[in-house]
Design an enzyme around this catalytic site. Structure first.
Site, mmCIF file in Angstrom:
data_model
loop_
_atom_site.group_PDB
_atom_site.id
_atom_site.type_symbol
_atom_site.label_atom_id
_atom_site.label_comp_id
_atom_site.label_asym_id
_atom_site.label_seq_id
_atom_site.Cartn_x
_atom_site.Cartn_y
_atom_site.Cartn_z
ATOM 1 N N LEU A 132 89.476 109.203 -24.450
ATOM 2 C CA LEU A 132 90.564 109.940 -23.993
ATOM 3 C C LEU A 132 91.718 109.413 -23.811
ATOM 4 O O LEU A 132 92.167 108.140 -23.508
ATOM 5 C CB LEU A 132 89.990 110.649 -22.579
ATOM 6 C CG LEU A 132 88.423 111.309 -22.400
ATOM 7 C CD1 LEU A 132 88.563 111.844 -21.055
ATOM 8 C CD2 LEU A 132 88.547 112.328 -23.552
ATOM 9 N N GLY A 157 85.364 107.874 -24.350
ATOM 10 C CA GLY A 157 85.247 109.233 -24.912
ATOM 11 C C GLY A 157 84.948 109.215 -26.256
ATOM 12 O O GLY A 157 84.617 110.414 -26.954
ATOM 13 N N ASN A 195 82.428 102.653 -21.452
ATOM 14 C CA ASN A 195 83.044 101.799 -20.552
ATOM 15 C C ASN A 195 83.890 102.243 -19.625
ATOM 16 O O ASN A 195 84.614 101.460 -19.026
ATOM 17 C CB ASN A 195 83.858 100.760 -21.402
ATOM 18 C CG ASN A 195 85.126 101.495 -22.188
ATOM 19 O OD1 ASN A 195 84.849 102.855 -22.324
ATOM 20 N ND2 ASN A 195 86.253 101.040 -22.238
ATOM 21 N N GLU A 196 83.633 103.382 -18.908
ATOM 22 C CA GLU A 196 84.235 104.025 -17.941
ATOM 23 C C GLU A 196 84.672 103.086 -16.673
ATOM 24 O O GLU A 196 85.687 102.965 -16.175
ATOM 25 C CB GLU A 196 84.010 105.312 -17.631
ATOM 26 C CG GLU A 196 84.357 106.402 -18.693
ATOM 27 C CD GLU A 196 83.517 106.520 -19.644
ATOM 28 O OE1 GLU A 196 82.519 105.657 -20.184
ATOM 29 O OE2 GLU A 196 83.786 107.493 -20.606
#
Ligand SMILES: CCCCCC/C=C\CC(=O)SCCNC(=O)CCNC(=O)[C@H](O)C(C)(C)COP(=O)(O)OP(=O)(O)OC[C@H]1O[C@@H](n2cnc3c(N)ncnc32)[C@H](O)[C@@H]1OP(=O)(O)O
Length: 338
Positions: A114, A159, A183-184
């Site tokens: 994102l 994303g 990996n957020e």
């Protein structure tokens, strides 16, 4: 068969209405919207006004090659998500189209996930619109009736990894510099439940637990061993391997494959379709928090600083990270420096 599919979607799979029902015939294609009503769509080409999504249609095989084309990193911005949604709808409506190969036109990057700047310093209305567009792409890709193969020709964090996870089959270029994963948590944000479910359905609970909690980015070899991707090939063979694999998927009659896919993915799709508004509200509330904004700003700045001042970790440093690869994480690089 069209009647069977329609009945299936309207009746037994109501939440998938809007995801799709395809019908052959001269009059165009039948699309069921989320309220179950029918809309006639004319057949059309696949132009993307800004060329940010390039589609090459092989009319002989019915396979569309879709290339994301937003340098430098194919970040999923609101305009890109909007264009992608239009292109995916057109492909879905095209009765000649049976398969989709998703790849990138940007060297070494599949998608950076994102667009960070769509999640920073914006009014709540923007966050809301952005998140709806993110949901829309996941619903369209994960719920697509097309055979869908990801040809992952570069790094694919967050994303970007989700896009690949929506496919039926993932082939990745075997380049040790590429990484893939959700990996957020490394950014101080949390992968939403439908990101988690998509990963869970692919790699199982234990790997999901480790990957999501650590925000792990994996090398192609690691990703293969975890079944995050299905096959590795040399970069030069990626598209031919994807095309060959597509041949295997298209040997199966479409209706049988589509109904099978719906059965397997239905409950996961319903998870979001049944609570889209609540999910948007949750995202807006979360992303607009001061602490999250600070975290994202720090992350975005460190990406830039990394380019200016920080060299990638040495190979001996990398080995110390065992099987979880944090290389390419600005956080990791900053820790190494301090
Ligand atoms: C309740 C719900 C909570 C929210 C849930 C949110 C869910 C999903 C989250 C995401 O998808 S967040 C995005 C996560 N993405 C990343 O962590 C990737 C970050 N980028 C990288 O690691 C690297 O850029 C790369 C992709 C490996 C490419 O490396 P390369 O060395 O080739 O390029 P860079 O020099 O690092 O970058 C070039 C240029 O692009 C900018 N950029 C990179 N990633 C993004 C991004 N995701 N969005 C916007 N911009 C990005 C980077 O800052 C550079 O900019 P300039 O310095 O040239 O201005």
């Amino acid at each position: 068969m069209a009647a069977v599919l329609r009945k299936l979607i309207q009746g037994r799979l109501p939440a998938l209405a809007g995801v799709l029902c395809r019908r052959s015939g001269n009059e165009g294609h039948l699309f069921l919207n989320s309220s179950g009503s029918t809309l006639m769509q004319p057949r059309c080409g696949y132009s993307s006004p800004t060329e940010s999504v390039i589609v090459e249609m092989d009319k002989a095989t019915g396979v569309a090659l879709l290339k994301l084309n937003i340098p430098p990193v194919n970040s999923l911005s609101l305009p890109l998500l909007t264009e992608l949604a239009i292109v995916l709808d057109k492909l879905e409506m095209d009765k000649h189209c049976r398969g989709l190969i998703l790849t990138s036109a940007v060297p070494n990057i599949f998608s950076a996930g994102l667009n960070l700047f769509d999640m920073m310093d914006k009014p709540n209305e923007h966050y809301s619109e952005f998140w709806r567009a993110v949901q829309e792409i996941w619903i369209k890709l994960y719920g697509s009736s097309l055979a869908n193969i990801a040809a992952i020709n570069g790094s694919s964090p967050a994303g970007g990894c989700l896009l690949a996870l929506c496919s039926d089959y993932r082939i990745m270029a075997n380049n040790p510099h590429f990484t893939i994963g959700l990996n957020e948590t490394r950014l101080g944000i949390v992968a939403p439940f439908w990101f988690k479910d998509t990963l869970l359905n692919t790699v199982g609970k234990r790997t999901t637990e480790i990957s999501l909690n650590l925000g792990a980015l994996y090398s192609p070899t690691e990703a293969l061993s975890l079944h995050l991707v299905d096959r590795l090939v040399p970069e030069t063979q990626l598209l031919s391997a994807a095309t060959e694999e597509m041949g295997r998927w298209l040997q199966v009659p479409d209706h049988a494959r589509q109904i099978t896919k719906s059965m397997i993915r239905k409950s996961t799709l319903e998870g979001l379709l049944n609570q889209r508004e609540a999910d948007i509200k949750n995202f807006v509330e979360f992303i607009s928090r001061d602490s999250i904004q600070k975290s994202l700003q720090f992350y975005a700045q460190s990406l830039q600083k990394q380019k200016q001042h920080i060299h990638p970790p040495s190979s001996s440093c990398r080995q110390q990270i065992s099987s979880v690869t944090f290389a390419r994480s600005p956080w990791y690089s900053l820790i190494q420096r301090s």
